[in-house]
Design a protein around this motif. Structure first.
Motif, PDB file in Angstrom:
ATOM      1  N   GLU A 106      -5.473  16.969 -40.870  1.00  0.00           N
ATOM      2  CA  GLU A 106      -5.734  16.626 -42.328  1.00  0.00           C
ATOM      3  C   GLU A 106      -6.014  15.948 -43.062  1.00  0.00           C
ATOM      4  OE1 GLU A 106      -2.053  19.135 -40.726  1.00  0.00           O
ATOM      5  OE2 GLU A 106      -2.599  17.648 -40.127  1.00  0.00           O
ATOM      6  N   HIS A 107      -6.158  14.747 -42.766  1.00  0.00           N
ATOM      7  CA  HIS A 107      -6.079  13.624 -43.328  1.00  0.00           C
ATOM      8  C   HIS A 107      -8.035  13.742 -42.994  1.00  0.00           C
ATOM      9  CE1 HIS A 107      -2.623  11.019 -41.791  1.00  0.00           C
ATOM     10  NE2 HIS A 107      -2.428  12.023 -43.000  1.00  0.00           N
TER      11      HIS A 107
ATOM     12  N   GLU B 169      -3.281  16.611 -53.357  1.00  0.00           N
ATOM     13  CA  GLU B 169      -4.901  16.507 -52.767  1.00  0.00           C
ATOM     14  C   GLU B 169      -5.398  17.041 -54.097  1.00  0.00           C
ATOM     15  OE1 GLU B 169      -8.022  19.765 -50.645  1.00  0.00           O
ATOM     16  OE2 GLU B 169      -6.331  19.971 -50.232  1.00  0.00           O
TER      17      GLU B 169
ATOM     18  N   LEU C 117      -7.865  24.438 -40.353  1.00  0.00           N
ATOM     19  CA  LEU C 117      -6.564  24.326 -41.283  1.00  0.00           C
ATOM     20  C   LEU C 117      -6.967  25.396 -42.617  1.00  0.00           C
ATOM     21  CD1 LEU C 117      -5.446  22.241 -42.452  1.00  0.00           C
ATOM     22  CD2 LEU C 117      -7.264  20.235 -43.586  1.00  0.00           C
ATOM     23  N   LYS C 118      -8.568  25.212 -43.244  1.00  0.00           N
ATOM     24  CA  LYS C 118      -7.888  26.264 -44.398  1.00  0.00           C
ATOM     25  C   LYS C 118      -7.642  27.606 -43.991  1.00  0.00           C
ATOM     26  CE  LYS C 118     -12.948  24.233 -46.046  1.00  0.00           C
ATOM     27  NZ  LYS C 118     -14.231  24.347 -46.715  1.00  0.00           N
TER      28      LYS C 118
ATOM     29  N   TYR D 156     -10.407  15.929 -43.098  1.00  0.00           N
ATOM     30  CA  TYR D 156     -10.196  17.076 -44.290  1.00  0.00           C
ATOM     31  C   TYR D 156      -9.352  16.202 -45.725  1.00  0.00           C
ATOM     32  CZ  TYR D 156      -9.542  20.645 -47.846  1.00  0.00           C
ATOM     33  OH  TYR D 156      -9.512  21.590 -48.290  1.00  0.00           O
ATOM     34  N   LEU D 157      -8.716  15.771 -45.606  1.00  0.00           N
ATOM     35  CA  LEU D 157      -8.775  15.415 -47.257  1.00  0.00           C
ATOM     36  C   LEU D 157      -9.468  14.030 -47.340  1.00  0.00           C
ATOM     37  CD1 LEU D 157      -5.253  15.056 -47.845  1.00  0.00           C
ATOM     38  CD2 LEU D 157      -6.133  16.142 -48.940  1.00  0.00           C
TER      39      LEU D 157
ATOM     40  N   LYS E  23      -4.690  26.966 -44.917  1.00  0.00           N
ATOM     41  CA  LYS E  23      -3.563  26.983 -46.155  1.00  0.00           C
ATOM     42  C   LYS E  23      -3.346  28.043 -46.812  1.00  0.00           C
ATOM     43  CE  LYS E  23      -4.612  22.332 -46.908  1.00  0.00           C
ATOM     44  NZ  LYS E  23      -5.266  21.449 -48.099  1.00  0.00           N
TER      45      LYS E  23
END
Length: 334
Positions: A197-198, A163, A325-326, A200-201, A329
């Protein structure tokens, strides 16, 4: 104005290597090319190295390799650039890599995402036309890296997706070009919706300055959306993909029917804007021949690739998943 067309994963292995199939495939691709929108640049993911001296990457079970004659079948499509940061570039070892690069150079097809040094693999491809400049960055995700099985002494490099590195590359480029395209070979095989995740990215990369993010590796067309002023195609799936060669010489094809649905988007870039002009749809038939279909036929077959749009990208559900997701992380860094 600069018009770019995007193709999914291309593997001219297996059935494409049988000489008696060559005329039919070449004629089919010539017909496909005539049906496509006119454009300035065509980009595809080249996922089948040439066979080289016959060596194989024995660290892997599933291998994609092709012959010079089969690779040349792509000529009617008039590709301008291919992405090479994928999990099959080293399937035929170092000699296969060399022969692949020689082939692409001879055909005047540029490439990115790969190099004989790490610095070369990280270099963007930049194209300008009519005062519009676009840069292409190509990365391989961590899941696909697992499938690559690249020996530490291979002598080749692919541009790995991390990222902060992608954001760094976007920031370095965004004041030098009008638009940035981020190509990601990511995820696992046979996904029916993009992982959180995808999402988000991809949205993060748009927010940091990319104009378009598109993916591959899933073998299935996934949803697309607009985000801010940008476009996201989560996976273009396969464009041409023959049954896979297993290391013992057998072939297998266990992909579900959704992998046979093909969509080719055409995107217009101006100095300040980006817009999706159109999609062209195909269905993969016997001997990997592509048959053109229209929107109505796709709806009847439930193949239309953007049917996720009203369901998948519901903002309330998305925001909840992003928060999860955050939190995940944050927990990893504590």
């Amino acid at each position: 104005m600069l018009t770019i067309q995007f193709f999914g994963d291309i593997s001219l292995s297996g059935l494409y290597c049988i000489p008696t199939n060559h005329i039919a495939v070449r004629n089919n691709l010539a017909d496909i090319e005539r049906q496509l929108e006119p454009c300035h640049i065509r980009i595809g993911n080249w996922e089948t190295p040439l066979i080289g001296n016959g060596e194989l990457n024995t660290r892997k079970k599933y291998l994609l390799t092709t012959t010079p004659e089969a690779a040349d079948l792509i000529s009617p499509l008039q590709l301008n650039i291919v992405t090479l940061a994928n999990n099959h570039i080293y399937d035929a070892g170092y000699s296969g890599v060399l022969q692949t690069i020689e082939f692409l150079t001879r055909k005047n097809i540029s490439y990115c995402g790969f190099g004989f040094t790490k610095e070369e693999a990280q270099m963007p491809f930049v194209v300008s036309r009519d005062g519009v400049t676009v840069a292409l960055l190509n990365y391989i995700g961590t899941e696909a890296i697992d499938y690559l099985s690249l020996p530490s002494n291979s002598g080749v490099h692919v541009n790995e997706l991390h990222e902060q590195n992608v954001i760094r590359d976007i920031h370095e480029l965004k004041n030098k070009v009008d638009h940035i395209i981020v190509s990601c070979h990511w995820g696992r095989d046979i996904h029916y919706e993009p992982p959180i995740e995808h999402r988000y990215l991809a949205r993060k990369f748009i927010e940091e300055g990319a104009s378009l993010v598109y993916g591959g590796q899933s073998h299935i067309q996934l949803g697309y959306e607009t985000w801010g002023d940008g476009l996201i195609f989560y996976s273009l799936g396969d464009f041409l993909f023959s049954p896979i060669n297993i290391a013992n010489g057998d072939f297998f094809w266990t992909q579900p029917p959704q992998t046979r649905k093909i969509g080719v988007p055409t995107v217009i870039f101006t100095k300040k804007t980006i817009a999706l002009k159109s999609w062209k749809y195909f269905i993969q038939h016997e001997l990997s021949i592509l048959i053109s279909v229209d929107d109505k036929e796709l709806d009847n077959r439930t193949y239309k690739h953007n049917f996720f749009n009203n369901l998948l990208f519901n903002d309330n559900k998305y925001i909840a998943k992003i928060a999860s997701l955050k939190n995940f992380k944050n927990s990893k860094t504590q």
